[in-house]
Design a protein around this motif. Structure first.
Motif, PDB file in Angstrom:
ATOM      1  N   GLY A 221       0.768  -1.226  -0.061  1.00 13.55           N
ATOM      2  CA  GLY A 221       0.170  -0.018  -0.048  1.00 13.55           C
ATOM      3  C   GLY A 221       0.966   1.294  -0.104  1.00 13.55           C
TER       4      GLY A 221
ATOM      5  N   TYR B  79       1.813   2.180  -3.312  1.00 11.57           N
ATOM      6  CA  TYR B  79       0.741   2.898  -4.023  1.00 11.57           C
ATOM      7  C   TYR B  79       0.593   4.165  -3.603  1.00 11.57           C
ATOM      8  CZ  TYR B  79      -0.382  -1.501  -6.486  1.00 11.57           C
ATOM      9  OH  TYR B  79      -0.212  -2.664  -7.175  1.00 11.57           O
ATOM     10  N   ARG B  80       0.898   4.415  -2.296  1.00 13.79           N
ATOM     11  CA  ARG B  80       0.712   5.792  -1.849  1.00 13.79           C
ATOM     12  C   ARG B  80       1.859   6.689  -2.418  1.00 13.79           C
ATOM     13  NH1 ARG B  80      -2.309   6.382   3.187  1.00 13.79           N
ATOM     14  NH2 ARG B  80      -3.580   4.560   3.338  1.00 13.79           N
TER      15      ARG B  80
ATOM     16  N   SER C 279      -6.107   5.020  -3.625  1.00 11.16           N
ATOM     17  CA  SER C 279      -7.338   4.194  -4.029  1.00 11.16           C
ATOM     18  C   SER C 279      -7.614   4.390  -5.467  1.00 11.16           C
ATOM     19  CB  SER C 279      -8.193   4.486  -3.009  1.00 11.16           C
ATOM     20  OG  SER C 279      -9.397   3.665  -3.387  1.00 11.16           O
TER      21      SER C 279
HETATM   22  O1   DC Z   1      -3.337  -0.473   2.314  1.00  8.70           O
HETATM   23  P1   DC Z   1      -3.307   0.812   2.085  1.00  8.70           P
HETATM   24  O2   DC Z   1      -4.531   1.632   2.435  1.00  8.70           O
HETATM   25  O3   DC Z   1      -2.040   1.843   2.341  1.00  8.70           O
HETATM   26  O4   DC Z   1      -3.273   1.105   0.289  1.00  8.70           O
HETATM   27  C1   DC Z   1      -3.823   2.513  -0.087  1.00  8.70           C
HETATM   28  C2   DC Z   1      -4.529   2.354  -1.445  1.00  8.70           C
HETATM   29  O5   DC Z   1      -3.619   1.555  -2.371  1.00  8.70           O
HETATM   30  C3   DC Z   1      -5.739   1.379  -1.478  1.00  8.70           C
HETATM   31  O6   DC Z   1      -6.946   2.082  -1.358  1.00  8.70           O
HETATM   32  C4   DC Z   1      -5.771   0.398  -2.678  1.00  8.70           C
HETATM   33  C5   DC Z   1      -4.395   0.400  -2.971  1.00  8.70           C
HETATM   34  N1   DC Z   1      -3.653  -0.752  -2.997  1.00  8.70           N
HETATM   35  C6   DC Z   1      -3.768  -1.744  -4.091  1.00  8.70           C
HETATM   36  O7   DC Z   1      -4.333  -1.301  -4.978  1.00  8.70           O
HETATM   37  N2   DC Z   1      -3.172  -2.728  -4.028  1.00  8.70           N
HETATM   38  C7   DC Z   1      -2.299  -3.157  -3.125  1.00  8.70           C
HETATM   39  N3   DC Z   1      -1.705  -4.444  -3.254  1.00  8.70           N
HETATM   40  C8   DC Z   1      -2.136  -2.260  -1.935  1.00  8.70           C
HETATM   41  C9   DC Z   1      -2.601  -1.022  -1.993  1.00  8.70           C
END
Ligand code: DC
Length: 223
Positions: free
Chosen positions: A34, A37-38, A98
């Motif tokens: 995550g 992605y952040r 997201s």
């Molecule tokens: O787990 P997190 O809240 O830090 O993740 C942030 C966003 O990243 C979450 O809304 C969806 C995306 N994400 C993803 O699509 N695939 C992943 N393996 C991890 C996170």
């Protein structure tokens, strides 16, 4: 061959806390996907790219170099040479992550990096698509969830610790929307694979969840 533990589940289920504890106790590396992605989302935000502008997101992807490093066992995310770990835990970056993680270009780039990491070392990796896409051959697969009410309360307490007060209903609504987006997107939606063990942490302590996963790991290793 490295040993891989995949933990998937919705936002706020406790994945990162659980994964960190399991990794520390079992001597594995914790990979927080995550956070990657952040970091990408932060890059897009800084460039002023709109979340719905897929073309601009795709065009900017090659300019973002993401890597991870470890400081005292804690994962650090490096974006174009800058350690951005302290900048990615905001609601704004989470929402953008997201929204932009729905795009194929973003996912392909990060999945490649995640797979390369798991090849080299024993990992506990958490995210949304770990068992389905990143590590379908993972030795142990967990689907960790909790009710939206419990997740909203946990989130409220986390925010309160940072001095932020937000109404519980608002937080819960955000969680419901985030779940919907993560579970219904076209690319790698969050789903539970058949061989993933379902753990509902609503009524469990952190210790109980960690113990349950470590038992599965030991069993798989034949210990
Ligand atoms: O787990 P997190 O809240 O830090 O993740 C942030 C966003 O990243 C979450 O809304 C969806 C995306 N994400 C993803 O699509 N695939 C992943 N393996 C991890 C996170």
């Amino acid at each position: 061959m490295s040993f891989c533990v995949a933990i998937d589940g919705p936002a706020g289920a406790g994945k990162s806390t659980v994964a960190k504890a399991v990794a520390a106790e079992m001597n594995f590396i914790y990979v927080d996907t995550g956070a990657m992605y952040r970091a990408m989302a932060l890059f897009f935000l800084r460039k002023g790219i709109a979340a719905d502008d897929e073309e601009a997101v795709a065009a900017a992807c090659p300019e973002a170099d993401i890597s991870i490093a470890y400081e005292n066992g804690a994962q650090q995310v490096i974006l174009n040479g800058e350690n951005v770990s302290g900048l990615i835990r905001t609601e704004e970056v989470g929402g953008m992550a997201s929204a932009t993680s729905v795009y194929r270009t973003v996912r392909e780039k990060l999945v490649e990096l995640q797979q390369a990491l798991a090849k080299r070392t024993d990992v506990v990796m958490d995210g949304r698509d770990i068992a389905t896409v990143v590590l379908p051959g993972a030795d142990v697969k967990i689907y960790l969830t909790a009710s939206t009410a419990v997740r909203a309360k946990r989130r409220r307490n986390e925010l309160a610790e940072k001095g932020v007060t937000r109404p519980l209903e608002e937080i819960e609504q955000d969680i419901i929307e985030r779940d919907y987006r993560d579970m219904h997107r076209e690319n790698s939606p969050l789903t539970r694979v058949g061989d993933a063990v379902l753990i509902d942490s609503s009524e469990m302590t952190l210790r109980e969840v960690v113990d349950a996963i470590e038992t599965l790991i030991r069993k798989k290793r034949g210990e």
